[in-house]
Scaffold this active site. Structure first.
Site, mmCIF file in Angstrom:
data_model
loop_
_atom_site.group_PDB
_atom_site.id
_atom_site.type_symbol
_atom_site.label_atom_id
_atom_site.label_comp_id
_atom_site.label_asym_id
_atom_site.label_seq_id
_atom_site.Cartn_x
_atom_site.Cartn_y
_atom_site.Cartn_z
ATOM 1 N N ASP A 89 11.506 47.210 53.712
ATOM 2 C CA ASP A 89 10.586 46.421 52.870
ATOM 3 C C ASP A 89 10.857 44.945 53.130
ATOM 4 O OD1 ASP A 89 12.508 45.262 50.576
ATOM 5 O OD2 ASP A 89 13.157 47.271 51.104
ATOM 6 N N GLU A 108 19.945 58.203 53.725
ATOM 7 C CA GLU A 108 20.419 57.449 54.893
ATOM 8 C C GLU A 108 21.436 58.239 55.724
ATOM 9 O OE1 GLU A 108 20.074 52.884 53.196
ATOM 10 O OE2 GLU A 108 21.704 54.146 52.475
HETATM 11 N N1 SAH Z 1 14.707 53.850 44.928
HETATM 12 C C1 SAH Z 1 16.107 54.024 44.684
HETATM 13 C C2 SAH Z 1 16.849 52.702 44.537
HETATM 14 C C3 SAH Z 1 16.945 51.964 45.849
HETATM 15 S S1 SAH Z 1 17.949 50.546 45.757
HETATM 16 C C4 SAH Z 1 16.301 54.874 43.431
HETATM 17 O O1 SAH Z 1 15.458 54.825 42.561
HETATM 18 O O2 SAH Z 1 17.309 55.570 43.363
HETATM 19 C C5 SAH Z 1 17.784 49.953 47.409
HETATM 20 C C6 SAH Z 1 18.756 50.488 48.441
HETATM 21 O O3 SAH Z 1 18.304 50.121 49.743
HETATM 22 C C7 SAH Z 1 20.156 49.875 48.355
HETATM 23 O O4 SAH Z 1 21.114 50.791 48.805
HETATM 24 C C8 SAH Z 1 20.066 48.629 49.256
HETATM 25 O O5 SAH Z 1 21.217 48.469 50.053
HETATM 26 C C9 SAH Z 1 18.865 48.866 50.165
HETATM 27 N N2 SAH Z 1 17.760 47.893 50.059
HETATM 28 C C10 SAH Z 1 16.575 48.036 50.732
HETATM 29 N N3 SAH Z 1 15.729 47.041 50.423
HETATM 30 C C11 SAH Z 1 16.358 46.230 49.538
HETATM 31 C C12 SAH Z 1 15.957 45.061 48.814
HETATM 32 N N4 SAH Z 1 14.739 44.539 48.941
HETATM 33 N N5 SAH Z 1 16.864 44.492 47.971
HETATM 34 C C13 SAH Z 1 18.096 45.022 47.828
HETATM 35 N N6 SAH Z 1 18.512 46.149 48.460
HETATM 36 C C14 SAH Z 1 17.655 46.757 49.306
#
Ligand code: SAH
Length: 229
Positions: free
Chosen positions: A196, A12
């Site tokens: 998403d 980001e």
């Molecule tokens: N794929 C990553 C984890 C992502 S967690 C890994 O494996 O390291 C999701 C991140 O995007 C968080 O920083 C949150 O703020 C944001 N986010 C996007 N979609 C989200 C959702 N459906 N629920 C919670 N956070 C979400």
């Protein structure tokens, strides 16, 4: 003016670092803070790592250590409001921590004594965001962002967030950053582009759209900086 630009994940903040390759950097508390003078601003850029605790530490560091006078959060979120599609932009008018629960004592969900369920965002920065969106012909929604330490990828949990908090988008940092900025009296804007829909396919969608949606958000922040905070 010292302006903090905070994200949660490396992906980001990367669009900003690519735009400002000549930054200096400082390590504090396990995070790297990138410092650059650009466009009349002293920018402090960082990604906090995921979650409310990490984001609160970074926001506090940016304000108390680096002297940030305004803070913009740029990142991605899960869309709850059906009108929010992948790549769309939302700014928070208020934010809540949906995972705070001391209802056993008769308090509403999300409420902490001497605090409140919702933290309101800064009207002036949000108005500027709308002005930028109007000028650029970009659709920008404003709504409630709910934050908690879970990735929401489930239709029932999604509906619960909508029903309980009237939330339009969900993520894992915004409300903690809002809280820090509110308590330290620093105007803030929480901007997110949808990656998403927080449903059963959220993980796949997130992986596919993280980079493109992060760029949408970063480009919009750039436009806000150019317009003048
Ligand atoms: N794929 C990553 C984890 C992502 S967690 C890994 O494996 O390291 C999701 C991140 O995007 C968080 O920083 C949150 O703020 C944001 N986010 C996007 N979609 C989200 C959702 N459906 N629920 C919670 N956070 C979400």
């Amino acid at each position: 003016m010292k302006v903090a630009i905070l994200s949660a994940m490396r992906e980001e903040i990367t669009p900003f670092l690519q735009k400002y390759p000549h930054h200096t950097q400082k390590e504090i508390g396990g995070n790297t803070y990138f410092l650059v003078n650009a466009g009349g601003y002293e920018l402090i850029l960082a990604y906090s790592k995921i979650g409310k605790v990490h984001a609160a530490l970074s926001a506090s560091t940016m304000i108390l250590h680096f002297g940030a006078e305004k803070l913009i959060f740029s990142g991605v979120a899960g869309g709850l409001n059906p009108s929010l599609k992948v790549g769309d932009l939302i700014i928070a008018n208020k934010l809540c921590q949906y995972d705070v629960d001391i209802t056993a004592f008769g308090h509403p969900l999300g409420f902490i004594p001497e605090s409140s369920v919702y933290i309101e965002a800064n009207l002036t920065l949000n108005a500027l965001a709308h002005e930028v969106a109007r000028e650029k012909g970009i659709t920008l929604q404003e709504g409630i962002i709910a934050s908690g330490d879970s990735f929401i990828a489930n239709r029932e949990k999604k509906q619960w967030l909508i029903d309980t908090f009237g939330a339009d988008a969900v993520e894992m940092e915004g409300a903690s950053v809002a809280n820090v900025c509110h308590l330290l009296r620093v105007p803030f804007c929480i901007l997110r582009s949808i990656s998403d829909s927080a449903d059963g396919e959220a993980d796949v969608s997130f992986d596919e759209f993280l980079e493109s949606s992060a760029k949408v958000s970063a480009d919009f922040v750039e436009a806000m900086l150019q317009k003048g905070l």
